[in-house]
Design a protein around this motif. Structure first.
Motif, PDB file in Angstrom:
ATOM      1  N   GLU A  82       0.759  -1.131   0.065  1.00 17.00           N
ATOM      2  CA  GLU A  82       0.064   0.004  -0.101  1.00 17.00           C
ATOM      3  C   GLU A  82       0.708   1.314   0.101  1.00 17.00           C
ATOM      4  O   GLU A  82       0.280   2.363  -0.663  1.00 17.00           O
ATOM      5  CB  GLU A  82      -0.884   0.147   1.207  1.00 17.00           C
ATOM      6  N   SER A  83       2.048   1.159   0.350  1.00 17.35           N
ATOM      7  CA  SER A  83       2.990   2.221   0.604  1.00 17.35           C
ATOM      8  C   SER A  83       3.341   2.630  -0.817  1.00 17.35           C
ATOM      9  O   SER A  83       3.406   3.967  -1.180  1.00 17.35           O
ATOM     10  CB  SER A  83       4.278   2.107   1.371  1.00 17.35           C
ATOM     11  N   GLU A  84       3.677   1.646  -1.766  1.00 28.31           N
ATOM     12  CA  GLU A  84       3.943   1.854  -3.104  1.00 28.31           C
ATOM     13  C   GLU A  84       2.824   2.328  -3.948  1.00 28.31           C
ATOM     14  O   GLU A  84       3.098   3.105  -4.933  1.00 28.31           O
ATOM     15  CB  GLU A  84       4.438   0.412  -3.678  1.00 28.31           C
ATOM     16  N   ALA A  85       1.592   1.843  -3.659  1.00 25.86           N
ATOM     17  CA  ALA A  85       0.490   1.988  -4.296  1.00 25.86           C
ATOM     18  C   ALA A  85       0.100   3.488  -4.047  1.00 25.86           C
ATOM     19  O   ALA A  85      -0.306   4.436  -5.024  1.00 25.86           O
ATOM     20  CB  ALA A  85      -0.939   1.303  -4.094  1.00 25.86           C
ATOM     21  N   LEU A  86       0.275   4.138  -2.878  1.00 27.36           N
ATOM     22  CA  LEU A  86      -0.021   5.420  -2.643  1.00 27.36           C
ATOM     23  C   LEU A  86       0.852   6.440  -2.989  1.00 27.36           C
ATOM     24  O   LEU A  86       0.629   7.521  -3.607  1.00 27.36           O
ATOM     25  CB  LEU A  86       0.099   5.580  -0.889  1.00 27.36           C
ATOM     26  N   ARG A  87       2.258   5.923  -3.048  1.00 28.91           N
ATOM     27  CA  ARG A  87       3.293   6.835  -3.531  1.00 28.91           C
ATOM     28  C   ARG A  87       3.165   6.958  -4.991  1.00 28.91           C
ATOM     29  O   ARG A  87       3.555   8.153  -5.392  1.00 28.91           O
ATOM     30  CB  ARG A  87       4.738   6.076  -3.293  1.00 28.91           C
ATOM     31  N   LEU A  88       2.763   6.096  -5.637  1.00 26.95           N
ATOM     32  CA  LEU A  88       2.505   6.067  -7.433  1.00 26.95           C
ATOM     33  C   LEU A  88       1.226   6.849  -7.489  1.00 26.95           C
ATOM     34  O   LEU A  88       1.088   7.561  -8.472  1.00 26.95           O
ATOM     35  CB  LEU A  88       2.457   4.751  -7.678  1.00 26.95           C
ATOM     36  N   SER A  89       0.146   6.745  -6.655  1.00 30.78           N
ATOM     37  CA  SER A  89      -1.168   7.200  -6.700  1.00 30.78           C
ATOM     38  C   SER A  89      -1.262   8.835  -6.598  1.00 30.78           C
ATOM     39  O   SER A  89      -1.928   9.485  -7.234  1.00 30.78           O
ATOM     40  CB  SER A  89      -2.164   6.724  -5.966  1.00 30.78           C
ATOM     41  N   VAL A  90      -0.654   9.052  -5.466  1.00 32.59           N
ATOM     42  CA  VAL A  90      -0.876  10.624  -4.974  1.00 32.59           C
ATOM     43  C   VAL A  90      -0.748  11.816  -6.279  1.00 32.59           C
ATOM     44  O   VAL A  90      -1.645  12.770  -5.997  1.00 32.59           O
ATOM     45  CB  VAL A  90      -0.093  11.117  -3.667  1.00 32.59           C
ATOM     46  N   PRO A  91       0.202  11.771  -6.980  1.00 29.14           N
ATOM     47  CA  PRO A  91       0.602  12.816  -7.865  1.00 29.14           C
ATOM     48  C   PRO A  91      -0.681  13.020  -8.730  1.00 29.14           C
ATOM     49  O   PRO A  91      -1.067  14.149  -9.117  1.00 29.14           O
ATOM     50  CB  PRO A  91       1.875  12.381  -8.531  1.00 29.14           C
ATOM     51  N   SER A  92      -1.346  11.738  -9.114  1.00 26.85           N
ATOM     52  CA  SER A  92      -2.258  11.725 -10.391  1.00 26.85           C
ATOM     53  C   SER A  92      -3.709  11.551  -9.773  1.00 26.85           C
ATOM     54  O   SER A  92      -4.721  11.349 -10.588  1.00 26.85           O
ATOM     55  CB  SER A  92      -2.042  10.802 -11.193  1.00 26.85           C
ATOM     56  N   LEU A  93      -3.788  11.498  -8.345  1.00 27.26           N
ATOM     57  CA  LEU A  93      -5.157  11.389  -7.600  1.00 27.26           C
ATOM     58  C   LEU A  93      -5.943  12.566  -8.127  1.00 27.26           C
ATOM     59  O   LEU A  93      -5.913  13.528  -7.848  1.00 27.26           O
ATOM     60  CB  LEU A  93      -4.992  10.906  -6.381  1.00 27.26           C
ATOM     61  N   ALA A  94      -7.228  11.948  -8.769  1.00 24.21           N
ATOM     62  CA  ALA A  94      -8.329  12.822  -9.036  1.00 24.21           C
ATOM     63  C   ALA A  94      -8.929  13.466  -7.874  1.00 24.21           C
ATOM     64  O   ALA A  94      -9.192  12.700  -6.903  1.00 24.21           O
ATOM     65  CB  ALA A  94      -9.220  12.304 -10.190  1.00 24.21           C
ATOM     66  N   GLY A  95      -9.422  14.948  -8.109  1.00 21.53           N
ATOM     67  CA  GLY A  95     -10.252  15.534  -6.755  1.00 21.53           C
ATOM     68  C   GLY A  95     -11.493  14.652  -6.729  1.00 21.53           C
ATOM     69  O   GLY A  95     -11.696  14.565  -5.604  1.00 21.53           O
ATOM     70  N   ALA A  96     -11.910  13.958  -7.564  1.00 20.95           N
ATOM     71  CA  ALA A  96     -13.251  13.253  -7.564  1.00 20.95           C
ATOM     72  C   ALA A  96     -13.018  12.058  -6.594  1.00 20.95           C
ATOM     73  O   ALA A  96     -13.733  11.619  -5.404  1.00 20.95           O
ATOM     74  CB  ALA A  96     -13.969  12.706  -8.959  1.00 20.95           C
ATOM     75  N   LYS A  97     -11.644  11.319  -6.816  1.00 21.01           N
ATOM     76  CA  LYS A  97     -11.514  10.341  -5.888  1.00 21.01           C
ATOM     77  C   LYS A  97     -11.255  10.656  -4.452  1.00 21.01           C
ATOM     78  O   LYS A  97     -11.401   9.991  -3.256  1.00 21.01           O
ATOM     79  CB  LYS A  97     -10.277   9.414  -6.600  1.00 21.01           C
ATOM     80  N   LEU A  98     -10.799  11.923  -4.149  1.00 22.30           N
ATOM     81  CA  LEU A  98     -10.442  12.318  -2.881  1.00 22.30           C
ATOM     82  C   LEU A  98     -11.757  12.572  -2.100  1.00 22.30           C
ATOM     83  O   LEU A  98     -11.867  12.318  -0.984  1.00 22.30           O
ATOM     84  CB  LEU A  98      -9.440  13.621  -2.909  1.00 22.30           C
ATOM     85  N   ASP A  99     -12.537  13.231  -3.066  1.00 25.72           N
ATOM     86  CA  ASP A  99     -13.908  13.309  -2.351  1.00 25.72           C
ATOM     87  C   ASP A  99     -14.761  11.962  -2.150  1.00 25.72           C
ATOM     88  O   ASP A  99     -15.568  12.142  -1.000  1.00 25.72           O
ATOM     89  CB  ASP A  99     -14.908  14.182  -3.446  1.00 25.72           C
ATOM     90  N   GLU A 100     -14.451  11.209  -2.982  1.00 29.29           N
ATOM     91  CA  GLU A 100     -14.960   9.694  -2.679  1.00 29.29           C
ATOM     92  C   GLU A 100     -14.694   9.282  -1.353  1.00 29.29           C
ATOM     93  O   GLU A 100     -15.327   8.803  -0.646  1.00 29.29           O
ATOM     94  CB  GLU A 100     -14.810   8.897  -3.870  1.00 29.29           C
ATOM     95  N   ALA A 101     -13.289   9.364  -1.253  1.00 27.64           N
ATOM     96  CA  ALA A 101     -12.668   8.871   0.037  1.00 27.64           C
ATOM     97  C   ALA A 101     -13.131   9.509   1.260  1.00 27.64           C
ATOM     98  O   ALA A 101     -13.462   8.981   2.110  1.00 27.64           O
ATOM     99  CB  ALA A 101     -11.000   9.144   0.023  1.00 27.64           C
ATOM    100  N   GLU A 102     -13.447  10.909   1.035  1.00 27.19           N
ATOM    101  CA  GLU A 102     -13.803  11.553   2.161  1.00 27.19           C
ATOM    102  C   GLU A 102     -15.224  11.186   2.343  1.00 27.19           C
ATOM    103  O   GLU A 102     -15.794  11.100   3.826  1.00 27.19           O
ATOM    104  CB  GLU A 102     -13.729  13.131   2.017  1.00 27.19           C
ATOM    105  N   GLN A 103     -16.225  10.795   1.583  1.00 23.07           N
ATOM    106  CA  GLN A 103     -17.534  10.485   1.754  1.00 23.07           C
ATOM    107  C   GLN A 103     -17.376   9.157   2.408  1.00 23.07           C
ATOM    108  O   GLN A 103     -18.250   9.014   3.165  1.00 23.07           O
ATOM    109  CB  GLN A 103     -18.040  10.473   0.318  1.00 23.07           C
ATOM    110  N   VAL A 104     -16.677   8.459   2.142  1.00 25.14           N
ATOM    111  CA  VAL A 104     -16.633   6.958   2.792  1.00 25.14           C
ATOM    112  C   VAL A 104     -16.110   7.239   4.432  1.00 25.14           C
ATOM    113  O   VAL A 104     -16.912   6.457   5.322  1.00 25.14           O
ATOM    114  CB  VAL A 104     -15.408   6.056   2.266  1.00 25.14           C
TER     115      VAL A 104
END
Length: 212
Positions: A82-104
């Motif tokens: 998960e550390s590797e996945a997060l490191r790869l994901s953060v620079p390109s993570l869409a705002g909609a996905k961040l909002d989805e995570a917050e809703q969860v």
């Protein structure tokens, strides 16, 4: 069919309906589900790979016991993957996905059904890894979340860890919103290590013996 059987058994094990040591007889399960033995056997092998079922050549399949060594292994692998996945994901993570995570996270705060907490926890984490660009890595992460599910439920409910976990989740989300990969990975590692240590201490101190 095998996936359907695996999902039902996984939920029963995670919720505690099927206790550690319970035998899982293929003939009985085939009759219960109305399937042949082949999908039952495939489902049990899948759950064995996830670490929640043990299969002995002569004794057959049983629900795996609660084991501190298993917890340490699962969480160590989760930290690496998960550390590797997060490191790869953060620079390109869409705002909609961040909002989805917050809703969860809001759903977790409001949810009173313990049976839903493991799935919601998994949904939060996977939303943050969505942009990693590596589908095999995500599949491995999901498999280890499945293996950890019953432990996550115990951590969040029996050990009264939900408020602490949620605080760490929100710190993680805040770091992702700032696009600070290093901080996000640091928060994630601490989150997983402290969860693992809490569970291991509870099991080794016999704190889960009457709940497992």
């Amino acid at each position: 069919m095998a996936e359907q059987v695996a999902n039902v058994l996984r939920e029963a094990i995670a919720s505690g309906t099927l206790k550690a040591g319970t035998p899982l007889r293929q003939d009985e399960l085939a009759e219960q589900f109305g399937f042949s033995r082949m999908p039952i056997r495939d489902a049990l092998r899948q759950l064995e790979a996830e670490g929640i079922v043990t299969i002995h050549p002569t004794k057959g399949a049983h629900v795996a016991g609660m084991d501190s060594g298993e917890i340490s292994e699962i969480y160590a692998l989760r930290e690496l993957l998960e550390s590797e996945a997060l490191r790869l994901s953060v620079p390109s993570l869409a705002g909609a996905k961040l909002d989805e995570a917050e809703q969860v996270l809001d759903q977790i705060d409001a949810e009173r059904d313990v049976g839903r907490w493991g799935a919601l926890n998994r949904a939060f984490h996977l939303a943050l890894y969505d942009a990693c660009g590596n589908h095999r890595l995500l599949a491995l992460i999901e498999a280890h979340h499945n293996a950890a599910d019953r432990y996550v439920r115990i951590l969040l409910s029996n050990l009264d860890y939900r408020n602490r976990s949620q605080s760490e989740h929100r710190d993680l989300l805040a770091a992702c919103r700032r696009r600070n990969s290093d901080k996000a990975v640091s928060v994630l590692k601490q989150h997983l290590r402290e969860g693992s240590e809490t569970l291991v201490n509870a099991i080794e101190g016999d704190g889960l013996s009457r709940k497992s």
